[in-house]
Design a protein around this motif. Structure first.
Motif, mmCIF file in Angstrom:
data_model
loop_
_atom_site.group_PDB
_atom_site.id
_atom_site.type_symbol
_atom_site.label_atom_id
_atom_site.label_comp_id
_atom_site.label_asym_id
_atom_site.label_seq_id
_atom_site.Cartn_x
_atom_site.Cartn_y
_atom_site.Cartn_z
ATOM 1 N N THR A 32 0.827 -1.208 0.000
ATOM 2 C CA THR A 32 0.000 0.000 0.000
ATOM 3 C C THR A 32 0.858 1.255 0.000
ATOM 4 O O THR A 32 0.350 2.341 -0.271
ATOM 5 C CB THR A 32 -0.919 0.029 1.230
ATOM 6 O OG1 THR A 32 -0.113 0.051 2.423
ATOM 7 C CG2 THR A 32 -1.835 -1.185 1.263
ATOM 8 N N ALA A 33 2.136 1.113 0.348
ATOM 9 C CA ALA A 33 3.022 2.280 0.457
ATOM 10 C C ALA A 33 4.441 1.882 0.082
ATOM 11 O O ALA A 33 4.839 0.718 0.217
ATOM 12 C CB ALA A 33 2.997 2.845 1.876
ATOM 13 N N VAL A 34 5.205 2.872 -0.373
ATOM 14 C CA VAL A 34 6.616 2.657 -0.675
ATOM 15 C C VAL A 34 7.425 3.771 -0.037
ATOM 16 O O VAL A 34 7.004 4.936 -0.027
ATOM 17 C CB VAL A 34 6.854 2.602 -2.204
ATOM 18 C CG1 VAL A 34 6.502 3.934 -2.867
ATOM 19 C CG2 VAL A 34 8.285 2.201 -2.535
ATOM 20 N N MET A 35 8.556 3.417 0.545
ATOM 21 C CA MET A 35 9.484 4.388 1.116
ATOM 22 C C MET A 35 10.595 4.632 0.096
ATOM 23 O O MET A 35 11.376 3.722 -0.196
ATOM 24 C CB MET A 35 10.079 3.866 2.425
ATOM 25 C CG MET A 35 11.095 4.803 3.070
ATOM 26 S SD MET A 35 11.926 4.048 4.474
ATOM 27 C CE MET A 35 10.555 3.866 5.616
ATOM 28 N N LEU A 36 10.660 5.844 -0.419
ATOM 29 C CA LEU A 36 11.640 6.185 -1.435
ATOM 30 C C LEU A 36 12.864 6.798 -0.776
ATOM 31 O O LEU A 36 12.772 7.815 -0.095
ATOM 32 C CB LEU A 36 11.031 7.156 -2.444
ATOM 33 C CG LEU A 36 9.786 6.617 -3.164
ATOM 34 C CD1 LEU A 36 9.184 7.692 -4.054
ATOM 35 C CD2 LEU A 36 10.121 5.368 -3.979
ATOM 36 N N ILE A 37 14.027 6.173 -0.991
ATOM 37 C CA ILE A 37 15.275 6.562 -0.346
ATOM 38 C C ILE A 37 16.216 7.116 -1.401
ATOM 39 O O ILE A 37 16.522 6.438 -2.385
ATOM 40 C CB ILE A 37 15.938 5.358 0.346
ATOM 41 C CG1 ILE A 37 14.982 4.689 1.327
ATOM 42 C CG2 ILE A 37 17.226 5.773 1.047
ATOM 43 C CD1 ILE A 37 15.506 3.366 1.884
ATOM 44 N N GLY A 38 16.675 8.364 -1.206
ATOM 45 C CA GLY A 38 17.590 8.897 -2.193
ATOM 46 C C GLY A 38 18.203 10.216 -1.791
ATOM 47 O O GLY A 38 17.728 10.907 -0.881
ATOM 48 N N ASP A 39 19.258 10.566 -2.486
ATOM 49 C CA ASP A 39 19.973 11.830 -2.299
ATOM 50 C C ASP A 39 19.540 12.858 -3.327
ATOM 51 O O ASP A 39 19.345 14.029 -3.013
ATOM 52 C CB ASP A 39 21.478 11.566 -2.398
ATOM 53 C CG ASP A 39 22.305 12.826 -2.256
ATOM 54 O OD1 ASP A 39 22.529 13.517 -3.269
ATOM 55 O OD2 ASP A 39 22.729 13.130 -1.127
ATOM 56 N N ASP A 40 19.372 12.419 -4.562
ATOM 57 C CA ASP A 40 19.029 13.311 -5.665
ATOM 58 C C ASP A 40 17.544 13.692 -5.581
ATOM 59 O O ASP A 40 16.663 12.829 -5.689
ATOM 60 C CB ASP A 40 19.330 12.620 -6.994
ATOM 61 C CG ASP A 40 19.132 13.540 -8.182
ATOM 62 O OD1 ASP A 40 17.961 13.778 -8.547
ATOM 63 O OD2 ASP A 40 20.133 14.009 -8.754
ATOM 64 N N VAL A 41 17.259 14.985 -5.415
ATOM 65 C CA VAL A 41 15.877 15.438 -5.225
ATOM 66 C C VAL A 41 15.044 15.173 -6.470
ATOM 67 O O VAL A 41 13.880 14.778 -6.382
ATOM 68 C CB VAL A 41 15.849 16.938 -4.858
ATOM 69 C CG1 VAL A 41 14.411 17.424 -4.679
ATOM 70 C CG2 VAL A 41 16.646 17.195 -3.579
ATOM 71 N N GLY A 42 15.628 15.367 -7.639
ATOM 72 C CA GLY A 42 14.890 15.119 -8.876
ATOM 73 C C GLY A 42 14.509 13.668 -9.048
ATOM 74 O O GLY A 42 13.387 13.341 -9.475
ATOM 75 N N GLN A 43 15.438 12.760 -8.708
ATOM 76 C CA GLN A 43 15.146 11.327 -8.805
ATOM 77 C C GLN A 43 14.070 10.925 -7.800
ATOM 78 O O GLN A 43 13.193 10.116 -8.104
ATOM 79 C CB GLN A 43 16.426 10.524 -8.550
ATOM 80 C CG GLN A 43 17.471 10.634 -9.626
ATOM 81 C CD GLN A 43 17.309 9.569 -10.715
ATOM 82 O OE1 GLN A 43 16.251 9.436 -11.309
ATOM 83 N NE2 GLN A 43 18.357 8.821 -10.958
ATOM 84 N N LEU A 44 14.130 11.493 -6.597
ATOM 85 C CA LEU A 44 13.092 11.223 -5.605
ATOM 86 C C LEU A 44 11.727 11.664 -6.127
ATOM 87 O O LEU A 44 10.736 10.933 -6.010
ATOM 88 C CB LEU A 44 13.403 11.953 -4.298
ATOM 89 C CG LEU A 44 14.388 11.309 -3.335
ATOM 90 C CD1 LEU A 44 14.769 12.297 -2.229
ATOM 91 C CD2 LEU A 44 13.801 10.040 -2.718
ATOM 92 N N GLU A 45 11.673 12.854 -6.693
ATOM 93 C CA GLU A 45 10.401 13.389 -7.176
ATOM 94 C C GLU A 45 9.847 12.545 -8.325
ATOM 95 O O GLU A 45 8.641 12.255 -8.382
ATOM 96 C CB GLU A 45 10.584 14.835 -7.621
ATOM 97 C CG GLU A 45 9.292 15.504 -8.051
ATOM 98 C CD GLU A 45 9.484 16.978 -8.353
ATOM 99 O OE1 GLU A 45 8.486 17.721 -8.287
ATOM 100 O OE2 GLU A 45 10.633 17.382 -8.651
ATOM 101 N N SER A 46 10.716 12.133 -9.224
ATOM 102 C CA SER A 46 10.282 11.331 -10.359
ATOM 103 C C SER A 46 9.731 9.976 -9.908
ATOM 104 O O SER A 46 8.670 9.535 -10.366
ATOM 105 C CB SER A 46 11.443 11.136 -11.335
ATOM 106 O OG SER A 46 11.068 10.311 -12.416
ATOM 107 N N ALA A 47 10.456 9.323 -9.000
ATOM 108 C CA ALA A 47 9.996 8.025 -8.494
ATOM 109 C C ALA A 47 8.701 8.176 -7.708
ATOM 110 O O ALA A 47 7.816 7.312 -7.770
ATOM 111 C CB ALA A 47 11.077 7.393 -7.626
ATOM 112 N N ALA A 48 8.574 9.272 -6.960
ATOM 113 C CA ALA A 48 7.353 9.505 -6.191
ATOM 114 C C ALA A 48 6.155 9.675 -7.124
ATOM 115 O O ALA A 48 5.059 9.170 -6.847
ATOM 116 C CB ALA A 48 7.516 10.729 -5.303
ATOM 117 N N GLY A 49 6.351 10.386 -8.213
ATOM 118 C CA GLY A 49 5.271 10.544 -9.175
ATOM 119 C C GLY A 49 4.821 9.210 -9.744
ATOM 120 O O GLY A 49 3.615 8.957 -9.892
#
Length: 327
Positions: A32-49
């Motif tokens: 039901t949920a995913v925890m996105l772990i990252g340093d790069d803000v753009g990559q975090l935002e893209s994966a979150a989308g």
């Protein structure tokens, strides 16, 4: 559990992989949920989308490894701004973590220039106790600062992934989160620790990390599963006597998911979907995937070409049963 999750590393992803993987996490793993772990803000935002589009709730967890407290705060501010944009577009679907295990990942709380040197203190309980007052005092200050910075920018639920040895004032957070790996043979003792952490939290409690490797004996090592690798060898290789056994990882995760459900834990995030730094090899000596925590394995030259391990199917069965109310 209301939150049935897995973590996912977003840095250095091949194009399009996150979109495919998020569908897998929702449709096959039944999260039901995913925890996105990252340093790069753009990559975090893209994966979150991609995750939100797949129907997953998102927990954003910035990696601050190696930063000073001041550098951490600046990085967190940028992540919080990004996370607020996601939350505003999808209300009720985004949670922000200010970070995790600061005493290990941030310079200045424990002695040592890097994580490896600080880990040598953490691995020795008697030595760690000598620094416990200093660690928790500095941690308290840093968490108060990071929570304040995050709340200025992000208006959704806020939490932190505490290490098992850290003591946190949860009053500044909406959710209590703890990385809680089981090690050794004292299963009853582990359950007692879980009960105590839930009682101390005084608010919804989530296990933000748990898992082990996929080799004989990994279940007894828990978070220390990666010590099966000789990192000083060139290239790194598994220590002699390490034998692949995916059933160990599958049983470990299933047993703890059963425990969390029985104890009324709000949610849990399996660590982790994939670990590119621990690639699979057909040569057992170099099959670092054994010592990693991934639910899938992939070769070093093609991280997108992953295949599910036994643990993937075990977690999927458990989450699917919870989803249907069969358990």
């Amino acid at each position: 559990m209301n939150i049935r999750g897995v973590s996912y590393h977003t840095d250095h992803l091949p194009a399009g992989l996150a979109e495919r993987d998020m569908r897998t996490v929702r449709e096959d793993l039944r999260c039901t949920a995913v925890m996105l772990i990252g340093d790069d803000v753009g990559q975090l935002e893209s994966a979150a989308g991609a995750a939100l589009a797949a129907g997953l709730d998102v927990w954003v967890r910035p990696r601050h490894d190696g930063r000073t407290p001041a550098e951490l705060v600046a990085h967190l501010a940028a992540v919080a701004d990004m996370a607020e944009g996601l939350r505003a577009a999808r209300p009720g679907r985004v949670t922000l973590m200010v970070g995790t295990e600061f005493s290990l990942t941030v310079r200045g709380l424990l002695p040592g220039p890097g994580e490896f040197s600080r880990l040598q203190i953490i691995r020795r309980p008697r030595l760690l106790r000598l620094f416990s007052r200093r660690v928790n005092r500095r941690l308290h200050t840093l968490l108060a600062t990071t929570a304040a910075v995050a709340r200025e920018r992000f208006h959704g639920p806020l939490t932190y992934g505490a290490a098992g040895w850290e003591r946190v004032d949860w009053s500044v957070f909406d959710v209590a989160g703890t990385n809680l790996y089981r090690a050794g043979t004292d299963d009853a003792g582990y359950a007692e620790i879980l009960d105590a952490r839930m009682h101390e939290a005084g608010r919804p409690f989530v296990v933000t990390e748990f898992g082990c490797g996929a080799y004989e004996g990994a279940g007894l090592r828990g978070a220390g599963s990666f010590f099966a690798v000789n990192w000083f060898a060139d290239p790194p290789r598994l220590r002699r006597g390490t034998v692949r056994d995916e059933g160990v990882q599958a049983r470990y995760l299933t047993e703890l998911l059963d425990l969390y459900e029985d104890r009324g834990v709000e949610g849990a995030f399996v660590f982790t979907f994939a670990m590119p730094g621990f690639p699979h090899s057909e040569d057992p000596e170099y099959d670092l995937d054994m010592a990693g925590f991934g639910l899938v394995r992939a070769p070093a030259d093609d991280p997108a070409a992953w295949t599910p391990k036994e643990a993937f199917h075990a977690v999927a069965r458990h989450y699917r049963a919870q989803e249907s109310g069969a358990r």
